[in-house]
Motif scaffolding. Structure first.
Motif, PDB file in Angstrom:
ATOM      1  N   LEU A 145      -6.621  -0.668  -7.321  1.00  0.00           N
ATOM      2  CA  LEU A 145      -5.251  -0.940  -7.234  1.00  0.00           C
ATOM      3  C   LEU A 145      -4.283  -0.024  -7.842  1.00  0.00           C
ATOM      4  CD1 LEU A 145      -3.045  -3.291  -6.636  1.00  0.00           C
ATOM      5  CD2 LEU A 145      -3.559  -4.004  -9.054  1.00  0.00           C
ATOM      6  N   LYS A 146      -4.912   0.682  -8.748  1.00  0.00           N
ATOM      7  CA  LYS A 146      -4.256   1.988  -9.435  1.00  0.00           C
ATOM      8  C   LYS A 146      -3.916   3.194  -8.203  1.00  0.00           C
ATOM      9  CE  LYS A 146      -5.865   1.786 -13.913  1.00  0.00           C
ATOM     10  NZ  LYS A 146      -6.549   2.207 -14.862  1.00  0.00           N
ATOM     11  N   VAL A 147      -4.985   3.293  -7.104  1.00  0.00           N
ATOM     12  CA  VAL A 147      -4.899   4.196  -5.972  1.00  0.00           C
ATOM     13  C   VAL A 147      -3.704   3.545  -5.135  1.00  0.00           C
ATOM     14  CG1 VAL A 147      -5.809   4.833  -3.818  1.00  0.00           C
ATOM     15  CG2 VAL A 147      -7.279   4.826  -6.216  1.00  0.00           C
ATOM     16  N   ILE A 148      -3.570   2.209  -4.934  1.00  0.00           N
ATOM     17  CA  ILE A 148      -2.493   2.051  -3.889  1.00  0.00           C
ATOM     18  C   ILE A 148      -1.364   2.021  -4.481  1.00  0.00           C
ATOM     19  CG2 ILE A 148      -2.802  -0.601  -4.184  1.00  0.00           C
ATOM     20  CD1 ILE A 148      -2.259   1.724  -0.850  1.00  0.00           C
ATOM     21  N   LEU A 149      -1.164   1.650  -5.936  1.00  0.00           N
ATOM     22  CA  LEU A 149      -0.033   1.739  -6.556  1.00  0.00           C
ATOM     23  C   LEU A 149       0.592   3.176  -6.646  1.00  0.00           C
ATOM     24  CD1 LEU A 149       0.351  -0.191 -10.149  1.00  0.00           C
ATOM     25  CD2 LEU A 149       1.026   2.250  -9.847  1.00  0.00           C
ATOM     26  N   THR A 150      -0.330   4.055  -6.970  1.00  0.00           N
ATOM     27  CA  THR A 150      -0.033   5.512  -7.434  1.00  0.00           C
ATOM     28  C   THR A 150       0.537   5.927  -5.660  1.00  0.00           C
ATOM     29  OG1 THR A 150      -1.579   6.024  -8.873  1.00  0.00           O
ATOM     30  CG2 THR A 150      -0.683   7.768  -7.592  1.00  0.00           C
ATOM     31  N   ALA A 151      -0.096   5.498  -4.581  1.00  0.00           N
ATOM     32  CA  ALA A 151       0.371   5.992  -3.270  1.00  0.00           C
ATOM     33  C   ALA A 151       1.732   5.241  -2.851  1.00  0.00           C
ATOM     34  CB  ALA A 151      -0.765   5.566  -2.321  1.00  0.00           C
ATOM     35  N   ASN A 152       1.736   4.053  -3.282  1.00  0.00           N
ATOM     36  CA  ASN A 152       3.338   3.437  -3.058  1.00  0.00           C
ATOM     37  C   ASN A 152       4.300   4.350  -3.667  1.00  0.00           C
ATOM     38  OD1 ASN A 152       2.314   1.461  -1.433  1.00  0.00           O
ATOM     39  ND2 ASN A 152       1.886   0.160  -2.791  1.00  0.00           N
ATOM     40  N   SER A 153       4.038   4.519  -5.124  1.00  0.00           N
ATOM     41  CA  SER A 153       4.962   5.045  -5.864  1.00  0.00           C
ATOM     42  C   SER A 153       5.456   6.456  -5.206  1.00  0.00           C
ATOM     43  CB  SER A 153       4.517   5.297  -7.309  1.00  0.00           C
ATOM     44  OG  SER A 153       4.337   3.954  -7.910  1.00  0.00           O
ATOM     45  N   LEU A 154       4.330   7.300  -5.206  1.00  0.00           N
ATOM     46  CA  LEU A 154       4.524   8.477  -4.217  1.00  0.00           C
ATOM     47  C   LEU A 154       5.047   8.367  -2.941  1.00  0.00           C
ATOM     48  CD1 LEU A 154       1.184  10.520  -5.314  1.00  0.00           C
ATOM     49  CD2 LEU A 154       3.644  10.714  -6.257  1.00  0.00           C
ATOM     50  N   TYR A 155       5.005   7.598  -2.190  1.00  0.00           N
ATOM     51  CA  TYR A 155       5.590   7.171  -0.721  1.00  0.00           C
ATOM     52  C   TYR A 155       7.237   6.941  -1.153  1.00  0.00           C
ATOM     53  CZ  TYR A 155       6.826   5.224   3.762  1.00  0.00           C
ATOM     54  OH  TYR A 155       7.500   4.956   4.921  1.00  0.00           O
ATOM     55  N   CYS A 156       7.420   6.002  -2.125  1.00  0.00           N
ATOM     56  CA  CYS A 156       8.800   5.911  -2.559  1.00  0.00           C
ATOM     57  C   CYS A 156       9.582   7.368  -2.808  1.00  0.00           C
ATOM     58  CB  CYS A 156       8.944   4.928  -3.657  1.00  0.00           C
ATOM     59  SG  CYS A 156       8.980   3.303  -3.278  1.00  0.00           S
ATOM     60  N   LEU A 157       8.997   7.929  -3.763  1.00  0.00           N
ATOM     61  CA  LEU A 157       9.537   9.328  -4.139  1.00  0.00           C
ATOM     62  C   LEU A 157       9.825  10.188  -2.788  1.00  0.00           C
ATOM     63  CD1 LEU A 157       7.716  10.052  -7.413  1.00  0.00           C
ATOM     64  CD2 LEU A 157      10.147   9.460  -7.128  1.00  0.00           C
ATOM     65  N   LEU A 158       8.798  10.181  -2.176  1.00  0.00           N
ATOM     66  CA  LEU A 158       8.871  11.092  -0.771  1.00  0.00           C
ATOM     67  C   LEU A 158      10.215  10.722   0.080  1.00  0.00           C
ATOM     68  CD1 LEU A 158       7.890  13.315   1.226  1.00  0.00           C
ATOM     69  CD2 LEU A 158       6.175  11.691   1.864  1.00  0.00           C
ATOM     70  N   TYR A 160      17.949   1.365   5.809  1.00  0.00           N
ATOM     71  CA  TYR A 160      16.644   0.981   6.270  1.00  0.00           C
ATOM     72  C   TYR A 160      15.605   1.495   4.865  1.00  0.00           C
ATOM     73  CZ  TYR A 160      11.810   1.082   7.664  1.00  0.00           C
ATOM     74  OH  TYR A 160      10.543   1.070   7.557  1.00  0.00           O
ATOM     75  N   PHE A 161      15.898   2.990   4.666  1.00  0.00           N
ATOM     76  CA  PHE A 161      14.940   3.560   3.672  1.00  0.00           C
ATOM     77  C   PHE A 161      15.422   2.969   2.294  1.00  0.00           C
ATOM     78  CE2 PHE A 161      14.282   6.404   6.961  1.00  0.00           C
ATOM     79  CZ  PHE A 161      12.830   6.607   7.151  1.00  0.00           C
ATOM     80  N   SER A 162      16.573   2.449   2.258  1.00  0.00           N
ATOM     81  CA  SER A 162      17.021   1.897   0.911  1.00  0.00           C
ATOM     82  C   SER A 162      16.451   0.693   0.802  1.00  0.00           C
ATOM     83  CB  SER A 162      18.559   1.947   0.756  1.00  0.00           C
ATOM     84  OG  SER A 162      19.027   3.121   0.785  1.00  0.00           O
ATOM     85  N   ILE A 163      16.360  -0.073   1.640  1.00  0.00           N
ATOM     86  CA  ILE A 163      15.670  -1.473   1.604  1.00  0.00           C
ATOM     87  C   ILE A 163      14.128  -1.296   1.462  1.00  0.00           C
ATOM     88  CG2 ILE A 163      14.918  -3.584   2.899  1.00  0.00           C
ATOM     89  CD1 ILE A 163      17.836  -3.298   4.275  1.00  0.00           C
ATOM     90  N   GLU A 164      13.419  -0.353   2.157  1.00  0.00           N
ATOM     91  CA  GLU A 164      12.172   0.007   2.245  1.00  0.00           C
ATOM     92  C   GLU A 164      11.709   0.525   0.661  1.00  0.00           C
ATOM     93  OE1 GLU A 164       9.430   2.010   5.326  1.00  0.00           O
ATOM     94  OE2 GLU A 164      10.202   3.551   3.869  1.00  0.00           O
ATOM     95  N   ILE A 165      12.455   0.998   0.057  1.00  0.00           N
ATOM     96  CA  ILE A 165      12.253   1.687  -1.250  1.00  0.00           C
ATOM     97  C   ILE A 165      12.447   0.424  -2.346  1.00  0.00           C
ATOM     98  CG2 ILE A 165      13.178   3.066  -3.113  1.00  0.00           C
ATOM     99  CD1 ILE A 165      13.791   5.290  -0.805  1.00  0.00           C
ATOM    100  N   VAL A 166      13.436  -0.513  -1.975  1.00  0.00           N
ATOM    101  CA  VAL A 166      13.598  -1.667  -2.879  1.00  0.00           C
ATOM    102  C   VAL A 166      12.385  -2.294  -2.826  1.00  0.00           C
ATOM    103  CG1 VAL A 166      14.966  -3.537  -3.505  1.00  0.00           C
ATOM    104  CG2 VAL A 166      15.924  -1.210  -3.301  1.00  0.00           C
ATOM    105  N   VAL A 167      11.928  -2.476  -1.714  1.00  0.00           N
ATOM    106  CA  VAL A 167      10.636  -3.550  -1.313  1.00  0.00           C
ATOM    107  C   VAL A 167       9.452  -2.998  -1.983  1.00  0.00           C
ATOM    108  CG1 VAL A 167       9.250  -4.674   0.268  1.00  0.00           C
ATOM    109  CG2 VAL A 167      11.746  -4.641   0.673  1.00  0.00           C
ATOM    110  N   ILE A 168       9.324  -1.832  -1.752  1.00  0.00           N
ATOM    111  CA  ILE A 168       8.187  -1.211  -2.337  1.00  0.00           C
ATOM    112  C   ILE A 168       8.185  -1.020  -3.837  1.00  0.00           C
ATOM    113  CG2 ILE A 168       6.490   1.178  -2.268  1.00  0.00           C
ATOM    114  CD1 ILE A 168       7.432   1.447   0.495  1.00  0.00           C
ATOM    115  N   ILE A 169       9.351  -0.693  -4.490  1.00  0.00           N
ATOM    116  CA  ILE A 169       9.600  -0.674  -5.947  1.00  0.00           C
ATOM    117  C   ILE A 169       9.176  -2.085  -6.475  1.00  0.00           C
ATOM    118  CG2 ILE A 169      11.123  -0.498  -7.786  1.00  0.00           C
ATOM    119  CD1 ILE A 169      12.408   2.048  -6.405  1.00  0.00           C
TER     120      ILE A 169
END
Length: 138
Positions: A85-98, A117-126
């Motif tokens: 879970l830490k791996v995917i959490l880190t990946a999701n966080s980095l994807y948001c930053l990217l 689109y990207f704003s909604i995507e970032i909010v959902v991933i956060i």
């Protein structure tokens, strides 16, 4: 009303397998939207195709990883799911930053629909990352 997010976190803590499935499906939807919709409608969406393809490929990787965790990790023996879970959490966080960085870098070029689109995507991933952190902390 305030207990609903905590109720969801409690349920996901009880069945971590579902959290991996949700993450996998979300990443798959992201890949589909980026590759199948945004990249195909250049007249509407202005983010460069190469960037959309790269983000889509990353989302595919996240989807495969999360689905693999969902499918293979949980058998008859108890498994320590926290590192996965830490791996995917880190990946999701980095994807948001990217994604945020790319939005800022290409801001002058982007259409309003790109930004939405990207704003909604970032909010959902956060929100997903928030749930993943809370599950890890329990």
């Amino acid at each position: 009303m305030m207990n609903k997010p905590f109720s969801l976190i409690t349920r996901l803590t009880a069945n971590i397998k579902i959290l991996f499935l949700i993450d996998s499906l979300g990443a798959f939807l992201t890949a589909f939207f980026l590759y199948g919709i945004l990249a195909q409608f250049e007249a509407i969406f202005k983010m460069p195709k190469q960037v959309l393809y790269m983000l889509s490929l990353m989302a595919c990787g996240f989807s495969i990883y999360s689905f693999s965790c969902y499918y293979f990790l949980f058998g008859k023996t108890s498994i320590n799911w926290r590192p996965y879970l830490k791996v995917i959490l880190t990946a999701n966080s980095l994807y948001c930053l990217l994604s945020l960085g790319l939005m800022l870098y290409f801001y002058q070029r982007l259409a309003v629909l790109d930004i939405i689109y990207f704003s909604i995507e970032i909010v959902v991933i956060i929100m997903l990352v928030f749930v993943e952190v809370k599950v890890l902390m329990r």
